[in-house]
Structures are given as C-alpha cells and as structure tokens.
Design a protein around this motif. Structure first.
Motif: not given
Length: 295
Positions: A185-191
């Motif tokens: 999600f958010c930063y984690g989506g980019g990861v």
C-alpha cells in the motif's frame, strides 16, 4: 460520533494532507497551509486530528481472534540491515500447506493497520508476513508522526534487500506451499512493483496506489500484477501511462483498476480517506488474484 469521510473535506486540503503524509510538508507546514480550511470553530490542528488514523476503532480482525496464530518473527537479511522482524499471521488450524503473502506497509512502518491486513489474509487461509522496515531503527514507534520522521533515515537500498529476503524466507517456510504473493500500500505498493522486477519466482503482486518501477526493469517482471489506483491521486497516476506502455511491450499479465472518486489511501479504513465501496471491491479482487496464482 459518526466517522468523517473524504467527502467532508475540501479536495485541496486532502492534497495538502497527502503531501504531509509523504514528507513533502512537515507538521508546521501542514498546519500553516491548512489554516485557511479551518472555519466554524475548527482549528488546523483539529483538521489534522480528524484526518489522522484511528487504529483501534477500525480494527477488523482482533489480534486475539481464536481462528488465528499471530506473533513477531525475526529473520536474517545479510544483504540488507542484517536482522529483521515482522508480524506473522496464519490460521490456527490449517489442513496442509498454505499459500503465502508478503504484506508491505506504507511509509510509516508496521503500524496496527498493516498488522490487521495480515490477519485479514490469515482469516482467508493465507500465511501472511508483514516485515517492519523500521525494525533496524527500533521498530514502529507507536506514533504515526514519529514513524514518518524515522522513515527517511532508512537506507532504501538496504530496505529493498530486506523485502527481497523476506520473500525468499517466506517461500521456504515449511507451512507454506512454496508460492509467494505480495501486496503493498502506497510506499508498499511501490515495493511490490519493485519486487516484481527483482524476484523472478514471485507468484503474484497486488500494488495499491504504489509508485511505478523503473521502466527499463519492467521486462524482468514474470508475476501477474493487479494495479489498484485511486482516481483522485495525480501524484501516483502521473507515472501510469509509461508503466502501462512498458508492461504491454514486455507482455506482462496485468489488470489495472481505477476506483471512481477515491483518494490515495482509500483502502486504509483507519482514516477518512477510506472508501468503503472501493476498498471492498479492491480487496475482493486482491483475494481472487492470490487464490488464482498463489493457492
């Protein structure tokens, strides 16, 4: 008291809050700029409070739910920060080996909301593991402002390796079926998008409003992806056309869903940016994707 939704706030204030959440503004900067939206006895500080997470009230699956086994587990990450920790959630009684899912938090580390997401996956018969990128700096500090301040101090090259290693660690767990999916999600989506370029045997990825990977790395993606996008999210959506062009050129299997009227963070039910209808549909699509490719 009835919980507020994004529709209760001016869109420009929501954009301002997004900038604050992602470190483009500090608290003082947000309060100064939010002052013009503070009317009718409401202060800028009250607006910030209204926009901030309410973890306990929004909890969907309690940590003590008898259907689950939950706890913190450490793993070695020699190419990253060396020693890492995450939250492991799994069904208390499982018949056979289960599919595994890596859960990747926003830019505040492993907060109670992301632990709840891991438990939701466990209720749906997945082994879910949510690493805390902030563990090398003492772990999620229990406060979103403090977490936001800590996060830029991470060496992102090491942190990315910590997530790559987490996927490998999850793949070899004896209670897993040897397949790993990733949701972020958010930063984690980019990861998640980044991991898809780095982990050739990633079985599936679901990226909620995450930044795009380097387009030159897109041909390395083997995992089928689901891209969950908020309509009112210019910052993230700006990079989508180039990402999509690269995905098509590389023949990557992907679906992209744009949820009408939603804000960045619409799946996070601890804040007013939560959109119940969008989040429900996005989560159904997430579980269906993992059931198809990871189970």
């Amino acid at each position: 008291m009835e919980r507020k939704t994004a529709h209760d706030f001016d869109q420009d204030l929501l954009v301002l809050f997004d900038a604050y959440v992602h470190g483009a503004l500090d608290r003082r900067g947000f309060l100064d700029r939010a002052a013009k939206f503070a009317v009718g006895g409401v202060t800028a500080a009250m607006l910030l409070d209204q926009l901030s997470p309410t973890f306990l009230e929004a909890q969907v699956i309690k940590p003590e739910d008898a259907r689950l086994k939950v706890g913190y587990v450490e793993y070695d990450s020699p190419n990253g920060y060396g020693k890492m920790r995450g939250y492991l959630a799994q069904p208390a009684k499982a018949a056979g080996k289960l599919p595994t899912v890596l859960v990747i938090h926003e830019n505040r580390g492993l907060n109670p909301h992301i632990e709840d997401i891991a438990r939701r996956l466990a209720v749906d018969s997945f082994v879910a593991f949510a690493p805390d990128a902030l563990f090398p700096l003492g772990g999620y500090p229990g406060n979103e402002d403090a977490a936001r301040t800590l996060f830029p101090k991470l060496d992102q090259a090491k942190t990315r390796e910590d997530f790559v290693t987490a996927a490998a660690w999850l793949k070899t767990r004896p209670d897993g079926n040897g397949k790993v999916g990733a949701v972020g999600f958010c930063y984690g989506g980019g990861v998640v998008n980044y991991l898809a370029t780095r982990v050739p045997d990633l079985a599936a990825g679901v990226a909620f409003y995450g930044s795009s990977p380097n387009t030159e790395d897109v041909p390395k993606i083997k995992a089928p992806l689901v891209i969950q996008s908020a309509e009112m999210d210019e910052r993230i959506n700006a990079s989508w056309p180039a990402f999509e062009t690269a995905l098509k050129a590389a023949n990557v299997r992907y679906e992209r869903h744009l949820y009408p009227g939603t804000q960045h963070g619409f799946n996070n039910d601890t804040t007013p940016r939560f959109d119940a209808a969008g989040a429900k549909l996005a989560w159904e699509r997430t579980i269906a994707h993992f059931n198809k490719y990871v189970r």
